[in-house]
Design a protein around this motif. Sequence first.
Motif, PDB file in Angstrom:
ATOM      1  N   LEU A   1      -0.611  -1.174   0.407  1.00 37.89           N
ATOM      2  CA  LEU A   1       0.289  -0.112   0.508  1.00 37.89           C
ATOM      3  C   LEU A   1      -0.136   1.266   0.875  1.00 37.89           C
ATOM      4  O   LEU A   1       0.776   1.861   0.638  1.00 37.89           O
ATOM      5  CB  LEU A   1       0.061  -0.239  -1.253  1.00 37.89           C
ATOM      6  N   SER A   2      -1.431   1.478   1.003  1.00 42.49           N
ATOM      7  CA  SER A   2      -1.653   3.121   1.480  1.00 42.49           C
ATOM      8  C   SER A   2      -1.122   3.561   2.948  1.00 42.49           C
ATOM      9  O   SER A   2      -0.890   4.348   2.834  1.00 42.49           O
ATOM     10  CB  SER A   2      -3.294   2.815   1.193  1.00 42.49           C
ATOM     11  N   ALA A   3      -1.248   2.048   3.536  1.00 43.81           N
ATOM     12  CA  ALA A   3      -0.704   2.805   4.818  1.00 43.81           C
ATOM     13  C   ALA A   3       0.834   2.129   4.899  1.00 43.81           C
ATOM     14  O   ALA A   3       1.406   3.363   5.692  1.00 43.81           O
ATOM     15  CB  ALA A   3      -0.828   0.803   5.515  1.00 43.81           C
ATOM     16  N   LEU A   4       1.700   1.951   4.433  1.00 48.59           N
ATOM     17  CA  LEU A   4       3.141   1.783   3.328  1.00 48.59           C
ATOM     18  C   LEU A   4       3.167   3.676   3.196  1.00 48.59           C
ATOM     19  O   LEU A   4       4.665   4.275   4.121  1.00 48.59           O
ATOM     20  CB  LEU A   4       3.464   1.058   3.129  1.00 48.59           C
ATOM     21  N   ILE A   5       2.356   3.823   2.764  1.00 49.93           N
ATOM     22  CA  ILE A   5       2.392   5.181   1.920  1.00 49.93           C
ATOM     23  C   ILE A   5       2.279   6.402   2.987  1.00 49.93           C
ATOM     24  O   ILE A   5       3.305   7.184   3.241  1.00 49.93           O
ATOM     25  CB  ILE A   5       1.728   5.700   0.762  1.00 49.93           C
ATOM     26  N   THR A   6       1.632   6.364   3.910  1.00 50.48           N
ATOM     27  CA  THR A   6       0.911   7.014   4.795  1.00 50.48           C
ATOM     28  C   THR A   6       2.018   7.574   6.706  1.00 50.48           C
ATOM     29  O   THR A   6       2.694   7.755   6.368  1.00 50.48           O
ATOM     30  CB  THR A   6       0.004   6.580   5.144  1.00 50.48           C
ATOM     31  N   ARG A   7       2.605   6.288   6.177  1.00 48.96           N
ATOM     32  CA  ARG A   7       3.506   5.479   7.192  1.00 48.96           C
ATOM     33  C   ARG A   7       5.179   6.629   6.807  1.00 48.96           C
ATOM     34  O   ARG A   7       5.286   6.921   7.446  1.00 48.96           O
ATOM     35  CB  ARG A   7       4.149   4.376   7.374  1.00 48.96           C
TER      36      ARG A   7
ATOM     37  N   MET B   1      -0.399   2.114 -12.364  1.00 50.83           N
ATOM     38  CA  MET B   1       0.632   2.367 -12.660  1.00 50.83           C
ATOM     39  C   MET B   1       0.666   3.240 -10.695  1.00 50.83           C
ATOM     40  O   MET B   1       1.590   2.904 -10.072  1.00 50.83           O
ATOM     41  CB  MET B   1       0.702   3.776 -13.250  1.00 50.83           C
ATOM     42  N   LEU B   2      -0.717   3.599 -10.810  1.00 52.85           N
ATOM     43  CA  LEU B   2      -0.205   3.698  -9.067  1.00 52.85           C
ATOM     44  C   LEU B   2      -0.649   2.791  -8.023  1.00 52.85           C
ATOM     45  O   LEU B   2      -0.093   2.688  -6.666  1.00 52.85           O
ATOM     46  CB  LEU B   2      -2.243   4.553  -8.795  1.00 52.85           C
ATOM     47  N   ASN B   3      -0.689   1.885  -8.777  1.00 54.08           N
ATOM     48  CA  ASN B   3      -0.605   0.553  -7.475  1.00 54.08           C
ATOM     49  C   ASN B   3       1.113   0.228  -7.328  1.00 54.08           C
ATOM     50  O   ASN B   3       0.821  -1.466  -6.994  1.00 54.08           O
ATOM     51  CB  ASN B   3      -1.617  -0.444  -7.302  1.00 54.08           C
ATOM     52  N   GLY B   4       2.087   0.589  -8.511  1.00 57.75           N
ATOM     53  CA  GLY B   4       2.814   0.023  -8.547  1.00 57.75           C
ATOM     54  C   GLY B   4       3.321  -1.090  -9.867  1.00 57.75           C
ATOM     55  O   GLY B   4       3.715  -2.751  -9.028  1.00 57.75           O
TER      56      GLY B   4
ATOM     57  N   ARG C   1     -10.440   5.794  -4.485  1.00 56.13           N
ATOM     58  CA  ARG C   1     -11.046   4.328  -5.209  1.00 56.13           C
ATOM     59  C   ARG C   1      -9.851   3.358  -5.139  1.00 56.13           C
ATOM     60  O   ARG C   1      -9.783   2.304  -4.969  1.00 56.13           O
ATOM     61  CB  ARG C   1     -12.008   4.556  -5.909  1.00 56.13           C
ATOM     62  N   TRP C   2      -8.839   3.957  -6.097  1.00 56.58           N
ATOM     63  CA  TRP C   2      -7.943   2.999  -6.687  1.00 56.58           C
ATOM     64  C   TRP C   2      -6.780   3.526  -5.821  1.00 56.58           C
ATOM     65  O   TRP C   2      -5.216   2.662  -7.022  1.00 56.58           O
ATOM     66  CB  TRP C   2      -8.147   3.474  -8.322  1.00 56.58           C
ATOM     67  N   LEU C   3      -6.228   3.799  -5.263  1.00 58.56           N
ATOM     68  CA  LEU C   3      -5.661   3.473  -4.325  1.00 58.56           C
ATOM     69  C   LEU C   3      -5.639   3.379  -2.341  1.00 58.56           C
ATOM     70  O   LEU C   3      -5.623   2.440  -2.079  1.00 58.56           O
ATOM     71  CB  LEU C   3      -4.142   3.879  -4.136  1.00 58.56           C
ATOM     72  N   ALA C   4      -6.189   4.210  -2.221  1.00 55.85           N
ATOM     73  CA  ALA C   4      -6.480   4.313  -0.967  1.00 55.85           C
ATOM     74  C   ALA C   4      -7.617   2.832  -0.939  1.00 55.85           C
ATOM     75  O   ALA C   4      -7.378   2.267   0.086  1.00 55.85           O
ATOM     76  CB  ALA C   4      -6.834   5.519  -0.378  1.00 55.85           C
TER      77      ALA C   4
END
Length: 793
Positions: free
Chosen positions: A449-455, A633-636, A440-443
């Motif tokens: 941001l999730s797409a960037l992390i996954t890439r 924090m998790l969202n930068g 919930r709190w990032l994906a």
Amino acid sequence: MDKTAFLKELNETLKNKFDSNLKNAPSWQLHDAVSEAVMGLIDDNWDKSRKAHLASRRACYLSMEFLVGRAVYNNLLCLGIKDEVDAVLKENGRSLADMEDIQDAALGNGGLGRLAACFLDSAAAHDLPLDGYGIRYKYGLFRQTIEDGFQREYADDWQRYGDPWSRRCDTQAVNVVYSDMTVKAVPYDMPIIGFGTKNVGTLRLWQAEADDEFDFTAFNDGRYEEAVKAKTAAENISKVLYPNDNFDEGKVLRLRQEYFFSAASLADITNKHKAKFGTLDNLYEYVTIQLNDTHPVISILELMRILVDLNGYEFEKAFEITRKTFNYTNHTVMQEALEKWSTKLVEKLLPRVFKFALMINERFYCEMYKLGKDKKFIKELAPVDGGQLKMANLAVYASSYTNGVAQIHTEILKADTLKGWYELYPERFQNKTNGITQRRWLALCNEELSALITRLLGSDAWVKDLSQLKALEKYADDDKVIDEFISIKQLKKQQLADYIFAHDGIKIDPNTIFDTQIKRLHEYKRQLLNAFSILYIYFGLKDGSIKDFTPTTFIFGAKSAPGYRRAKAIIKLINEIARVVENDPATKDLIKVVFVSNYNVSYAEKLVAGSDVSEQISTAGTEASGTGNMKLMLNGTVTLGTYDGANIEIAEEAGEENNYIFGARVEDLEKIMPEYDPRKLAFENDRINRVINVLINGLVTDGGVPSDEEGSFEELYKALTDGASWHVPDHYYLLGDLEDYVATKLRVNKDFTDKKAFARKCWLNMCNAGKFSSDRTIKDYAENIWKISPVTV
């Protein structure tokens, strides 16, 4: 997912249930149809999961709150069909965005309830047999509006258009008996869908109903109110979360609520176990129950009653089974916050249950005398003493394990709050630092941001293993990645600005620093310190002592308990400060203050993704852990905070150099507070003096609250300088920390001007958030307290 079949089911539901269609259906009908289709998809796995949980050793999580928020998007994400469902809707002129106005299930107040929801999510995702038990409040907490700067509360009718994510289970209803009434507890089951697995957990919420809702004889005799008296009295129990307990009737209702869901849950657990094994002798071998804070601790007494009165066990055998079944999570270091009940009230409402409190108390005394403990020690730890039933003492004594929720919190419990208990039973104490679900709190809340992390990582495996983010540290010096990160942050800030304008009608500039404090409104969380810092900066900008200030939007989101008048005065003060800085030409382009209304899970999803600075400023030694700090924090974001709760572990993981820590620490306060004189400090420091004088000099107005009443600005002033109720002057050390806090805030403000360097700090915080996944926390509970293993569905 079969898109054709899904579309067909949507159309059939809309037609048959509402005489509507996909094109014209209002959002709540669309939500109902999507929910019903999804419930159909999970039915088989949910049924198999229930059986798998019951067939293994399982954990039951009892909590007064489950702040689950809006279910639809999270459930679609966990099933892996969110994009497919959105595509189906878009092909037919609709989209998932059409359901943005669907209300949250606001069945919690803050971190404790949100933590419970995160734990269920994590357990489901990792196939752990954990199920939740709570109350199905009709009105949840309350819907908050801000009117003339004041908090106003209205009923939050989250079930207005139904509750499509719950299933009523009439055949499993149980009776709950009080001295003056018997009510029926009807269970509603909510599925907790595991991400990337077939496992589906269950959150069972109890609704209170009268067994006989209508007295026809009374009605026929013209006694109309009496005819529905039983119905009204029963339904009041599950009507609203946390009734105002500033008066006796509120205390009675609160106790009824706690016993209601505890008794219903224990009946359900023991009935199912006995149906399978024919005995409760081995209950603790197959069931472990976690008490989330003291609210469900009366469950201990209820299980004793079930074992002794209903199943014929001797007291000692029943106590052995009970102790081996329960575990207790403590959420506060403050003695005044540890729940205590008047023995007269408990005995009056629950006479037989109270007898077991007395018997356990006698057992405790006997055990302590055998150990040679002195009378003072025994009285301090006794479950029953001084006309009070002390729930924390009962919880520690009659359970297997007690845990704190952050490293510093657990150490304070052992050294201070529960010192005597730690001396007695050191082997029972553990730490379980809180966590949050990255689903919930990032994906979900930050898809970009999730797409960037996954890439960058090459897969989305991080959604179930957040520790993988650590591998992204190497990109902290990659200009291309950091530039993309900055662009994503700017997009999320624009989205947040748009949402605040749509929701609250307030226009904010996404090019300013977004400095955010979102959490329950309480004095120890020090929203008042934040407000004072804004005034300090405001006066500094006006007199020229503060220069080169980067424009900043200070965002607050919080609800105060309706009866907490001092907290409500702080909300009014924040809104008064917003008015002052907005109307001053010297500052209106530099400072913006926004208090968003009706802060909830859905609002939080926007706020954590769109903030630059995370305010975590509780007095050192008062915040057990915090979970909002982890979400931000998790969202930068960077953490601007004290050395308190999980802030300490955040600084350890991400580096103190990448965060902004200020203020007195626990060991400092132990030396400072005995001689601390806030009035002297204020009079010797002109800058602090002019800040607190705002409370009494007329610059802001409290709307005419009588000056001698709690809730007036003058009373806030007196609480700081002279003390109030049980508080010593400036009990939470606001004035003492103010100047260091402002200096640190100004350092953040200056550092922000170097966009890449600041973004690098934010990036490294995100990369090092892995420890703060509730997946890690729940696995720790499973291995070291609950002793449960994953199931196969």
